[in-house]
Design an enzyme around this catalytic site. Structure first.
Site, short mmCIF file in Angstrom:
data_model
loop_
_atom_site.label_atom_id
_atom_site.label_comp_id
_atom_site.label_asym_id
_atom_site.label_seq_id
_atom_site.Cartn_x
_atom_site.Cartn_y
_atom_site.Cartn_z
N GLU A 1 0.83 -1.21 0.00
CA GLU A 1 0.00 0.00 0.00
C GLU A 1 0.87 1.26 0.00
O GLU A 1 0.62 2.19 -0.76
CB GLU A 1 -0.92 0.03 1.22
CG GLU A 1 -1.76 1.29 1.29
CD GLU A 1 -2.50 1.47 2.61
OE1 GLU A 1 -2.58 2.61 3.10
OE2 GLU A 1 -2.99 0.47 3.15
N CYS B 1 -8.01 4.18 8.14
CA CYS B 1 -9.42 3.98 7.87
C CYS B 1 -10.19 3.70 9.16
O CYS B 1 -9.64 3.22 10.15
CB CYS B 1 -9.64 2.85 6.86
SG CYS B 1 -9.48 1.19 7.52
#
Length: 291
Positions: free
Chosen positions: A127, A203
């Site tokens: 990521e 998140c």
């Protein structure tokens, strides 16, 4: 023995979306994923058996036939990789987690506006490598601990944009941001940063899982953390639980528990990373309850 599952555990929205995407595409012909769609060996094995094959490099992907379907995994890719896959004539299906895509947009925007990009996360995680690819490489840095934050070298007067890997530890993110904010450079009459924009891009699912795991780990005699060996968010859960519960175990499947004696525990807690399917969580719960 009491066996208690954390309030938030297992597949998150982004992972569930990515896995569902592959299952839907797998009947359409030659289907490939650009890297493992998620960090879970059991899920990857099942998808492989159903015809979704993992492509591990850009060179391998470019050797595929034009028109073949390639699915971008939940971790996202760099701008250059996306452009190269498109140029190879492949049918691209984007399963990047929306929270990761949001970071790409932020980094791309601020980088174009002349900001120095600081990414808080693991520099070796796919990521983070993908996020780096949306910034100006000459004006970008990745940090993961307090020492790296303290030794960060940026030109005085620079404009800074800070983002985080979506699965980074929330408390550590705040600590590193505080270190950066307090840094003062005095050179040529310039003091401190010209501008600093902080985007907490961890998140919500990650924060919820971390909070729930921490709360549960404080109340139990032993804690089991389920997830893939390469799963960043699962390792963060393990670190958090280990701080509150000394008997914390990191496993992938129930078979990993066969050498551990749980009869000495009265209360066992269980949590799972965002890449852990529900059926594995259920298998672990059943296994522990039978002990």
């Amino acid at each position: 023995m009491i066996v208690e599952l954390a309030d938030k555990a297992g597949f998150c929205f982004g992972v569930n979306r990515a896995v569902d995407t592959v299952y839907k595409e797998v009947d359409s012909g030659n289907v490939y994923t650009y890297g493992p769609i998620i960090h879970n060996a059991q899920v990857i094995s099942d998808l492989e058996q159903k015809g979704a094959h993992v492509v591990d490099s850009l060179e391998e992907a470019q050797d595929l036939a034009a028109g073949d379907t390639i699915i971008l995994r939940s971790h996202g890719v760099t701008r250059a990789e996306h452009d190269a896959l498109a140029a190879a004539g492949l049918h691209i299906v984007d399963a990047t987690c929306p929270f990761v895509s949001k970071i790409h947009t932020i980094v791309d925007d601020y980088s174009r506006r002349g900001y120095f990009i600081i990414i808080i996360g693991n520099p070796y995680h796919p990521e983070v490598r993908g996020v780096i690819g949306w910034a100006d490489a000459a004006h970008c840095a990745v940090i993961s601990n307090a020492d790296e934050a303290a030794s960060l070298k940026v030109t005085p007067g620079d404009k800074l944009c800070i983002v985080a890997q979506t699965t980074f530890n929330h408390k550590k993110f705040k600590e590193l941001v505080e270190i950066i904010e307090k840094k003062e450079y005095i050179e040529d009459g310039t003091v401190g940063w010209k501008d600093i924009c902080i985007h907490n891009t961890i998140c919500s699912a990650t924060r919820e899982r971390q909070d729930a795991a921490e709360e549960l780990s404080r109340r139990v005699d032993a804690m089991i953390v389920i997830g893939g060996a390469d799963s960043s968010n699962t390792r963060k859960l393990y670190e958090i639980c280990s701080m509150s519960c000394k008997d914390t175990y990191f496993i992938q499947t129930p078979e990993d528990l066969t050498e551990t004696d749980f009869s000495r525990f009265d209360h066992v807690g269980i949590t799972a990373g965002a890449s852990t399917p529900h059926y594995i969580i259920e298998e672990v719960q059943k296994y522990v309850r039978k002990l």
